[in-house]
Design a protein around this motif. Structure first.
Motif, PDB file in Angstrom:
ATOM      1  N   GLN A 150       0.824  -1.202   0.000  1.00  0.00           N
ATOM      2  CA  GLN A 150       0.000   0.000   0.000  1.00  0.00           C
ATOM      3  C   GLN A 150       0.866   1.263   0.000  1.00  0.00           C
ATOM      4  N   ALA A 151       1.932   1.237   0.770  1.00  0.00           N
ATOM      5  CA  ALA A 151       2.827   2.394   0.818  1.00  0.00           C
ATOM      6  C   ALA A 151       3.514   2.600  -0.526  1.00  0.00           C
ATOM      7  N   LYS A 152       3.907   1.510  -1.163  1.00  0.00           N
ATOM      8  CA  LYS A 152       4.557   1.603  -2.477  1.00  0.00           C
ATOM      9  C   LYS A 152       3.605   2.220  -3.497  1.00  0.00           C
ATOM     10  N   VAL A 153       2.376   1.765  -3.490  1.00  0.00           N
ATOM     11  CA  VAL A 153       1.386   2.312  -4.426  1.00  0.00           C
ATOM     12  C   VAL A 153       1.165   3.794  -4.147  1.00  0.00           C
ATOM     13  N   GLY A 154       1.080   4.153  -2.880  1.00  0.00           N
ATOM     14  CA  GLY A 154       0.884   5.554  -2.513  1.00  0.00           C
ATOM     15  C   GLY A 154       2.027   6.453  -2.952  1.00  0.00           C
ATOM     16  N   LEU A 155       3.228   5.910  -2.993  1.00  0.00           N
ATOM     17  CA  LEU A 155       4.386   6.699  -3.414  1.00  0.00           C
ATOM     18  C   LEU A 155       4.553   6.747  -4.932  1.00  0.00           C
ATOM     19  N   LEU A 156       4.221   5.656  -5.611  1.00  0.00           N
ATOM     20  CA  LEU A 156       4.471   5.582  -7.050  1.00  0.00           C
ATOM     21  C   LEU A 156       3.325   6.119  -7.904  1.00  0.00           C
ATOM     22  N   ALA A 157       2.113   6.123  -7.400  1.00  0.00           N
ATOM     23  CA  ALA A 157       0.973   6.598  -8.190  1.00  0.00           C
ATOM     24  C   ALA A 157       1.131   8.073  -8.603  1.00  0.00           C
TER      25      ALA A 157
ATOM     26  N   SER B 259      -1.100   1.216 -18.012  1.00  0.00           N
ATOM     27  CA  SER B 259       0.022   0.279 -17.990  1.00  0.00           C
ATOM     28  C   SER B 259       0.622   0.091 -19.382  1.00  0.00           C
ATOM     29  N   GLU B 260      -0.230  -0.087 -20.390  1.00  0.00           N
ATOM     30  CA  GLU B 260       0.248  -0.291 -21.762  1.00  0.00           C
ATOM     31  C   GLU B 260       0.903   0.965 -22.325  1.00  0.00           C
ATOM     32  N   GLY B 261       0.479   2.132 -21.848  1.00  0.00           N
ATOM     33  CA  GLY B 261       1.093   3.375 -22.291  1.00  0.00           C
ATOM     34  C   GLY B 261       2.478   3.597 -21.701  1.00  0.00           C
ATOM     35  N   GLY B 262       2.822   2.803 -20.691  1.00  0.00           N
ATOM     36  CA  GLY B 262       4.146   2.910 -20.087  1.00  0.00           C
ATOM     37  C   GLY B 262       4.246   3.922 -18.965  1.00  0.00           C
ATOM     38  N   TRP B 263       3.142   4.555 -18.598  1.00  0.00           N
ATOM     39  CA  TRP B 263       3.197   5.598 -17.568  1.00  0.00           C
ATOM     40  C   TRP B 263       3.313   5.009 -16.172  1.00  0.00           C
ATOM     41  N   ALA B 264       2.918   3.755 -15.984  1.00  0.00           N
ATOM     42  CA  ALA B 264       3.032   3.109 -14.673  1.00  0.00           C
ATOM     43  C   ALA B 264       4.415   2.508 -14.458  1.00  0.00           C
ATOM     44  N   THR B 265       5.255   2.492 -15.490  1.00  0.00           N
ATOM     45  CA  THR B 265       6.626   2.022 -15.362  1.00  0.00           C
ATOM     46  C   THR B 265       7.468   3.183 -14.846  1.00  0.00           C
ATOM     47  N   MET B 266       8.175   2.956 -13.783  1.00  0.00           N
ATOM     48  CA  MET B 266       8.947   4.025 -13.162  1.00  0.00           C
ATOM     49  C   MET B 266      10.200   4.330 -13.974  1.00  0.00           C
ATOM     50  N   PRO B 267      10.628   5.591 -13.958  1.00  0.00           N
ATOM     51  CA  PRO B 267      11.828   5.970 -14.711  1.00  0.00           C
ATOM     52  C   PRO B 267      13.038   5.126 -14.304  1.00  0.00           C
ATOM     53  N   GLY B 268      13.717   4.603 -15.289  1.00  0.00           N
ATOM     54  CA  GLY B 268      14.905   3.795 -15.056  1.00  0.00           C
ATOM     55  C   GLY B 268      14.611   2.343 -14.720  1.00  0.00           C
ATOM     56  N   SER B 269      13.355   1.970 -14.675  1.00  0.00           N
ATOM     57  CA  SER B 269      12.989   0.604 -14.325  1.00  0.00           C
ATOM     58  C   SER B 269      12.738  -0.221 -15.575  1.00  0.00           C
ATOM     59  N   THR B 270      13.110  -1.481 -15.514  1.00  0.00           N
ATOM     60  CA  THR B 270      12.816  -2.393 -16.613  1.00  0.00           C
ATOM     61  C   THR B 270      11.789  -3.440 -16.176  1.00  0.00           C
ATOM     62  N   ALA B 271      11.336  -3.340 -14.928  1.00  0.00           N
ATOM     63  CA  ALA B 271      10.368  -4.302 -14.391  1.00  0.00           C
ATOM     64  C   ALA B 271       8.981  -4.032 -14.959  1.00  0.00           C
ATOM     65  N   GLU B 272       8.161  -5.056 -14.905  1.00  0.00           N
ATOM     66  CA  GLU B 272       6.773  -4.901 -15.319  1.00  0.00           C
ATOM     67  C   GLU B 272       6.088  -3.891 -14.399  1.00  0.00           C
ATOM     68  N   PRO B 273       5.235  -3.048 -14.950  1.00  0.00           N
ATOM     69  CA  PRO B 273       4.541  -2.091 -14.091  1.00  0.00           C
ATOM     70  C   PRO B 273       3.572  -2.805 -13.150  1.00  0.00           C
ATOM     71  N   SER B 274       3.427  -2.254 -11.984  1.00  0.00           N
ATOM     72  CA  SER B 274       2.529  -2.827 -10.986  1.00  0.00           C
ATOM     73  C   SER B 274       1.085  -2.534 -11.365  1.00  0.00           C
ATOM     74  N   ARG B 275       0.257  -3.554 -11.305  1.00  0.00           N
ATOM     75  CA  ARG B 275      -1.171  -3.387 -11.600  1.00  0.00           C
ATOM     76  C   ARG B 275      -1.812  -2.436 -10.594  1.00  0.00           C
ATOM     77  N   ASP B 276      -1.414  -2.520  -9.340  1.00  0.00           N
ATOM     78  CA  ASP B 276      -1.979  -1.652  -8.314  1.00  0.00           C
ATOM     79  C   ASP B 276      -1.610  -0.195  -8.555  1.00  0.00           C
ATOM     80  N   VAL B 277      -0.390   0.054  -8.987  1.00  0.00           N
ATOM     81  CA  VAL B 277       0.035   1.426  -9.290  1.00  0.00           C
ATOM     82  C   VAL B 277      -0.758   1.962 -10.487  1.00  0.00           C
ATOM     83  N   ALA B 278      -0.923   1.131 -11.503  1.00  0.00           N
ATOM     84  CA  ALA B 278      -1.685   1.551 -12.685  1.00  0.00           C
ATOM     85  C   ALA B 278      -3.133   1.851 -12.329  1.00  0.00           C
TER      86      ALA B 278
END
Length: 118
Positions: free
Chosen positions: A47-54, A87-106
């Motif tokens: 939950q904290a991660k989503v709150g910070l990354l959204a 998610s498909e637009g790439g906006w949920a992917t964090m800068p410098g990250s190559t990991a799959e974007p989090s569904r919760d963040v999206a």
């Protein structure tokens, strides 16, 4: 060795008290097992991660000259498709990250963006 008769009520009382203490402690006292504590900690961390990354996702979505058109396209989507759009637009992917974007963040990003007016 023979136990005195007067200790039998004491032992039953101590056993009953221990059982009552455990039942009250785990059911109403807030006691948890180690595995439950780990599960709760993991959920709180997510939950904290989503709150910070959204908010980062929202800022990335709003960058660029076509932000208003993207927002209109997002709002035109069904609510259950909005997170996929982000998610498909790439906006949920964090800068410098190559990991799959989090569904919760999206989902949090799409929910925040959908509240805004076009």
């Amino acid at each position: 060795m023979k136990i005195p008769a007067s200790t039998e009520p004491f032992l039953f009382g101590a056993l009953s008290g221990a059982i009552a203490l455990a039942l009250i402690g785990f059911n109403w006292g807030g006691w948890v097992t180690n595995s439950t504590a780990k599960q709760r900690a993991s959920a709180y961390a997510e939950q904290a991660k989503v709150g910070l990354l959204a908010p980062i996702c929202v800022a990335q979505f709003q960058k660029g000259p076509k932000a208003e058109a993207r927002l209109a396209a997002l709002i035109a989507k069904d609510r259950w498709d909005q997170a996929d759009f982000v998610s498909e637009g790439g906006w949920a992917t964090m800068p410098g990250s190559t990991a799959e974007p989090s569904r919760d963040v999206a989902e949090a990003c799409a929910k925040t963006l959908a509240k805004r007016e076009v």
